[in-house]
Every structure is written in C-alpha cells, then in structure tokens.
Design a protein around this motif. Structure first.
Motif, PDB file in Angstrom:
ATOM      1  N   MET A   1    -129.558   4.612 -86.122  1.00  0.00           N
ATOM      2  CA  MET A   1    -130.583   4.601 -85.091  1.00  0.00           C
ATOM      3  C   MET A   1    -130.016   5.278 -83.856  1.00  0.00           C
ATOM      4  O   MET A   1    -128.939   4.924 -83.381  1.00  0.00           O
ATOM      5  CB  MET A   1    -131.020   3.166 -84.764  1.00  0.00           C
ATOM      6  N   THR A   2    -130.724   6.243 -83.318  1.00  0.00           N
ATOM      7  CA  THR A   2    -130.236   6.974 -82.154  1.00  0.00           C
ATOM      8  C   THR A   2    -130.292   6.088 -80.910  1.00  0.00           C
ATOM      9  O   THR A   2    -131.006   5.079 -80.866  1.00  0.00           O
ATOM     10  CB  THR A   2    -131.071   8.239 -81.909  1.00  0.00           C
ATOM     11  N   VAL A   3    -129.546   6.498 -79.908  1.00  0.00           N
ATOM     12  CA  VAL A   3    -129.530   5.756 -78.646  1.00  0.00           C
ATOM     13  C   VAL A   3    -130.930   5.706 -78.035  1.00  0.00           C
ATOM     14  O   VAL A   3    -131.378   4.680 -77.520  1.00  0.00           O
ATOM     15  CB  VAL A   3    -128.529   6.395 -77.662  1.00  0.00           C
ATOM     16  N   GLU A   4    -131.632   6.834 -78.094  1.00  0.00           N
ATOM     17  CA  GLU A   4    -132.978   6.895 -77.529  1.00  0.00           C
ATOM     18  C   GLU A   4    -133.913   5.915 -78.247  1.00  0.00           C
ATOM     19  O   GLU A   4    -134.680   5.185 -77.607  1.00  0.00           O
ATOM     20  CB  GLU A   4    -133.530   8.315 -77.658  1.00  0.00           C
ATOM     21  N   THR A   5    -133.841   5.885 -79.581  1.00  0.00           N
ATOM     22  CA  THR A   5    -134.692   4.979 -80.351  1.00  0.00           C
ATOM     23  C   THR A   5    -134.382   3.528 -80.017  1.00  0.00           C
ATOM     24  O   THR A   5    -135.292   2.713 -79.799  1.00  0.00           O
ATOM     25  CB  THR A   5    -134.501   5.223 -81.857  1.00  0.00           C
ATOM     26  N   ALA A   6    -133.092   3.189 -79.973  1.00  0.00           N
ATOM     27  CA  ALA A   6    -132.692   1.813 -79.657  1.00  0.00           C
ATOM     28  C   ALA A   6    -133.139   1.413 -78.254  1.00  0.00           C
ATOM     29  O   ALA A   6    -133.619   0.290 -78.038  1.00  0.00           O
ATOM     30  CB  ALA A   6    -131.174   1.668 -79.796  1.00  0.00           C
ATOM     31  N   ARG A   7    -133.003   2.311 -77.308  1.00  0.00           N
ATOM     32  CA  ARG A   7    -133.402   2.007 -75.930  1.00  0.00           C
ATOM     33  C   ARG A   7    -134.897   1.703 -75.837  1.00  0.00           C
ATOM     34  O   ARG A   7    -135.320   0.735 -75.197  1.00  0.00           O
ATOM     35  CB  ARG A   7    -133.043   3.192 -75.030  1.00  0.00           C
ATOM     36  N   LEU A   8    -135.709   2.532 -76.485  1.00  0.00           N
ATOM     37  CA  LEU A   8    -137.158   2.326 -76.448  1.00  0.00           C
ATOM     38  C   LEU A   8    -137.552   1.025 -77.149  1.00  0.00           C
ATOM     39  O   LEU A   8    -138.397   0.266 -76.660  1.00  0.00           O
ATOM     40  CB  LEU A   8    -137.873   3.509 -77.100  1.00  0.00           C
ATOM     41  N   ALA A   9    -136.927   0.764 -78.302  1.00  0.00           N
ATOM     42  CA  ALA A   9    -137.261  -0.440 -79.072  1.00  0.00           C
ATOM     43  C   ALA A   9    -136.863  -1.699 -78.319  1.00  0.00           C
ATOM     44  O   ALA A   9    -137.624  -2.682 -78.258  1.00  0.00           O
ATOM     45  CB  ALA A   9    -136.582  -0.391 -80.432  1.00  0.00           C
ATOM     46  N   ILE A  10    -135.672  -1.696 -77.719  1.00  0.00           N
ATOM     47  CA  ILE A  10    -135.208  -2.880 -76.981  1.00  0.00           C
ATOM     48  C   ILE A  10    -136.079  -3.116 -75.751  1.00  0.00           C
ATOM     49  O   ILE A  10    -136.432  -4.255 -75.435  1.00  0.00           O
ATOM     50  CB  ILE A  10    -133.724  -2.705 -76.583  1.00  0.00           C
ATOM     51  N   GLY A  11    -136.446  -2.041 -75.047  1.00  0.00           N
ATOM     52  CA  GLY A  11    -137.293  -2.190 -73.871  1.00  0.00           C
ATOM     53  C   GLY A  11    -138.619  -2.847 -74.204  1.00  0.00           C
ATOM     54  O   GLY A  11    -139.065  -3.780 -73.517  1.00  0.00           O
ATOM     55  N   GLN A  12    -139.262  -2.410 -75.281  1.00  0.00           N
ATOM     56  CA  GLN A  12    -140.539  -3.009 -75.676  1.00  0.00           C
ATOM     57  C   GLN A  12    -140.339  -4.416 -76.240  1.00  0.00           C
ATOM     58  O   GLN A  12    -141.174  -5.306 -76.021  1.00  0.00           O
ATOM     59  CB  GLN A  12    -141.240  -2.128 -76.715  1.00  0.00           C
TER      60      GLN A  12
END
Length: 496
Positions: A431-442
């Motif tokens: 999982m890319t950093v961008e994907t993880a960041r978006l998923a964790i934020g939501q």
C-alpha cells in the motif's frame, strides 16, 4: 507531465465506470428501497426473515452448482477480447452457454436433493416447507443461466449493456414482486421470486442475443473438453462461494433458533442497509475492475498501482456514504421501513467499519483470481468466512443485535490483516503512502462519527455528525478533483 498523465487517465477511467455503474446501482438501490418499504408494510419482520432464508438457500445451491463459470469465463473472454479473434470469441460464447446450461440442470438436481435437509435446518417442525424449498430450484437455475450471459458481456467489455440490464432488471423486479406481496402476503414470496427471476433472464437475453445468437452444443464432446479448463479456475471459486454462503446460511439458522424469524428479519434489514445498499460502490467498480486487474496480472508494479488506485477511489467514495448512514440511521430506517424495524439501528451503526474496510480488502482480494490462483483465493475466503461466522455468532450471543454489528466490523478487520499480510508476502502487494494516508484520514472520521452516534444525544449527534460529513465530503472532493480530469472539466462547466 508525461509521468502524470497516465495516472490521471487511469483514475478517470475508474471514475468514469464508477459513474456509469454508480448511477445504475443508485437506481437499483432506489428500486430496492421502494420494494423493501412496501414489503415491510405487507410482510412485516417475519416476512423479511422468511425472504432471507429463501435467498440464502438459493445462493447456496447456485454457488454450489455454477462451477465458477461467471468468474472463469470473464477472465478467458478478456484475453480473447485483447487478441481480437472474433471467430474464437463466438465459439467460446457457445462453450460458456453450454456449460451454463449444464450447470443449471445440476442446480435443479442439487436443490431437490437438499430440500429435506434444508427444511429441517430452518423449519424443524414444518415438514411442508420441503415443497417450498423445491420451488426455489427454477429460480436458482435461471440465475445461473443469466450469470453466464452477464459474464459474456463483462468479458467482452460491453459494460454499458451490463449497466442497462441492471437498471431494467431493478425496475422489473419491483413491478413483479410487490403486487404478489400485496395480494398474497407471505404466500406470494416464492411465486414473486420465480416470476421476477424469469423476467431478469429475459432482459439478459434481450441484450446478449443480438450480439451472439443462441447456440449450444448440449451433447458435444469437443465443447465438454474445451470447458474443462474453466473448471480448474472456477471450482476453487465455487468452493469459496459455498463456504461463504454456507456460513451465512448457518448464521441465519443460528439467529432463528437463538431467537425468532422477527430477529432474523431485523438482522437482514441492518445487513441490507450497511452491506447491500452501502455496497453499491463495490458493485459499481467490480464490473470494470477485475478485467482491468487481470490485464496487468503479470506486472507487479502495474498491478500494485491498479490496486492502490482502486482503494483510493473506493475509500473516498464510501467514507462519506458511511458517515451519512451513521448519523441519520434512525431517520433512514423510519423512511425505508416500518417503525417495528427501528431496533435494527444499533446493529447497522456498529457494522459501519465492515463496509468501510471492504473498500480496502475487495481490491486486494481479487489479486489471486486475477493471477489465476483460484485455489489460493478459495483458502483465503474460507478462512475469512469461518472466522466471520464465529465472530458474529459469539458477538450476538453476548450483546444481541448490536453484537452482530460489532462482529461484522471485527470480521472485516480480521480480513484486512489476513489479506494484507498474505498477499504482501505472496504477490509483493504494497500500500502506497498516499493510499494509507487517505484511508487513515477517512477511517478516523468514521471512528469519531461512530463514537458521536453512540455517546451523544440526538441533537448533538446531528450537529457534530453533520460537520464530520461535510469534512469527509470536502476531503474526498479535494483529492478526486485534484487527480481527475473529469472532475476538473465538470468544475469548469459549472463555473460558466
């Protein structure tokens, strides 16, 4: 710029088909809402429980006898589509239809053979129910045939036809089921299910026969041999589906015996709200996603990019939906069903993370199938289904209907851990950093909303919850508008 454009084009492709299928699924959901509202008036909670039993039995026999043809044929047809060999495509359509017909006959035989056992499992003191279950055989068989037709359209990328079929089928099902509920009550359930399924089959033929006239080789040995490779792909998928539907059926039998048909009806309503209705986004992208993932299954970096992109779009679309469902659940239940269904609200609220986490697990989970490792897919699905059954049953035993919702969310968390670790090792999924960041934020906003719904009084819940909904929508909109040419074009048109 050359490095950015392919990413944008790919994301636009995802959004385009999510828009097409999302609109269709929205219509399907609307028709389902109207149907369920009227069914709740005419059938009550007991009627919903009975329909849940019939649907579970149908799914079990259908998944046990479809030979995995829908998923295996999509993969094979996708490869033929890329080759551009029209003669080979036409011949393979004949193979798919022939094997679908054989599978439908197998389905009828299986339903009739299992009817006494299933009647005893669900209706221990009602032997006459054996005949009711036998009447599910035609419906299950027709479903197998039209699943084969749908796989032909999906594999050959006739996705607009698939969308049209879904829309017409939704309206047709509404028009053909509700009159029977009104006129016959519980006695009209089986008749309405069979007639509406026949109509859906006719709709599929209306869109497939102009492309490929009906031809099968019922007694052809050559077609039999040519279809055998499909079984090597499909049978593990069948076993996974049987385990899944079997566990779902056992769970519903447990709920009925532990409590009543009314409780089962409440469970089904909550499940419908948080899994079926809220899952329209998954239906919207699955029709396009699997063929697209299959086309890059031999390239690790491309495969990871496709999966990550699907996760990002899924999370950004699903999260705001979940917040709206969470905050306004009592209102939604009152609008969609009768007041006697309000006890389902607690379970639906606690199941919110099940649907949210599926936005992550579903794209990853297709990796094994796309790579042709159907046996591995079966094992992963079987492990998840058994653990899910145990978690939901145990949680229900401790906390009642709310516990069933907690169990659903816990099962999704288990699935995320299982699939991420296993496929990370086997397929080098990252999982890319961008994907993880978006998923964790939501995920944080969903978690806060859940706490708000459980702890605050109604007025405070609506105020704070509405602010969180606006925040989540803004977060999703900013990401999608920044990454997508489609949304940027829509913005420019709106500013004119």
């Amino acid at each position: 710029m050359s490095e950015i454009r392919p990413k944008k084009a790919s994301l636009d492709h995802v959004l385009k088909y999510m828009g097409v299928f999302g609109g269709v699924q929205g219509l399907t959901m609307l028709m389902g809402i109207v149907r369920n509202k009227l069914a709740s008036l005419f059938l009550g909670t007991a009627g919903f429980g009975l329909m849940a039993i019939y649907n579970s039995i149908t799914e079990l026999v259908q998944s046990g006898s479809n030979l995995g043809l829908p998923i295996a044929s999509v993969q094979q047809l996708s490869e033929l589509f890329e080759s551009g060999d029209d003669a080979a495509i036409t011949h393979f359509v004949k193979v798919v239809r022939t094997w679908s017909f054989w599978a439908a006959l197998l389905c009828i035989t299986l339903t009739l053979a299992l009817a006494p056992f299933l009647a005893h499992l669900f209706f221990e003191n009602e032997p006459s129910r054996i005949w009711d279950i036998m009447w599910l055989a035609p419906m299950a068989a027709m479903a197998i045939v039209f699943s084969g037709e749908a796989s032909i359209l999906k594999g050959l990328r006739h996705l607009k036809r698939v969308a049209s079929i879904s829309a017409i089928s939704a309206v047709t099902t509404l028009c053909l089921t509700v009159p029977f509920f009104w006129a016959m009550g519980l006695r009209g359930i089986l008749l309405s299910l069979n007639i509406s399924t026949l109509a859906v089959l006719a709709v599929h033929f209306m869109f497939t026969l102009p492309l490929f006239p009906w031809r099968i080789g019922f007694f052809s040995r050559d077609i039999f041999r040519e279809g055998l490779p499909l079984l090597r792909i499909g049978i593990p998928y069948v076993l996974a589906a049987v385990v899944g539907t079997g566990c779902a059926m056992l769970l519903q039998a447990f709920l009925k015996r532990e409590s009543s048909e009314e409780t089962l009806g409440l469970y089904r309503v909550a499940y419908t709200l948080m899994v079926s209705y809220a899952g329209i986004a998954f239906s919207a992208f699955e029709a396009d996603y699997f063929p697209r993932l299959s086309s890059v299954n031999h390239h690790r970096e491309d495969r990871n990019e496709v999966i990550n992109q699907q996760i990002r779009v899924g999370v950004m679309v699903v999260a705001p939906m979940m917040l709206i469902m969470l905050v306004f659940m009592p209102v939604i239940l009152s609008l969609l069903f009768k007041d006697e269904f309000l006890p389902a609200a607690d379970m639906a609220v606690c199941a919110v993370f099940y649907t949210f986490l599926r936005a992550i697990t579903v794209p990853i989970g297709y990796t094994a199938l796309a790579c042709g490792h159907s046996m591995r897919y079966m094992v992963m699905e079987a492990i998840y289904d058994v653990v899910s059954l145990l978690l939901i049953a145990y949680s229900y035993h401790i906390w009642g209907l709310m516990g069933a919702g907690i169990g659903l969310s816990l099962s999704a968390l288990f699935d995320l851990l299982l699939i991420s670790i296993t496929y990370g090792i086997l397929y080098q999924f990252r999982m890319t950093v961008e994907t993880a960041r978006l998923a964790i934020g939501q995920a944080v906003m969903v978690a806060i909303s859940l706490g708000v719904c459980l702890l605050l009084p109604p007025m405070g819940k609506y105020i704070v919850g509405s602010l969180l909904i606006i925040l989540s929508l803004t977060y999703s909109y900013r990401y999608l508008s920044k990454e997508s040419d489609i949304i940027q074009k829509i913005q420019k048109k709106l500013r004119r």
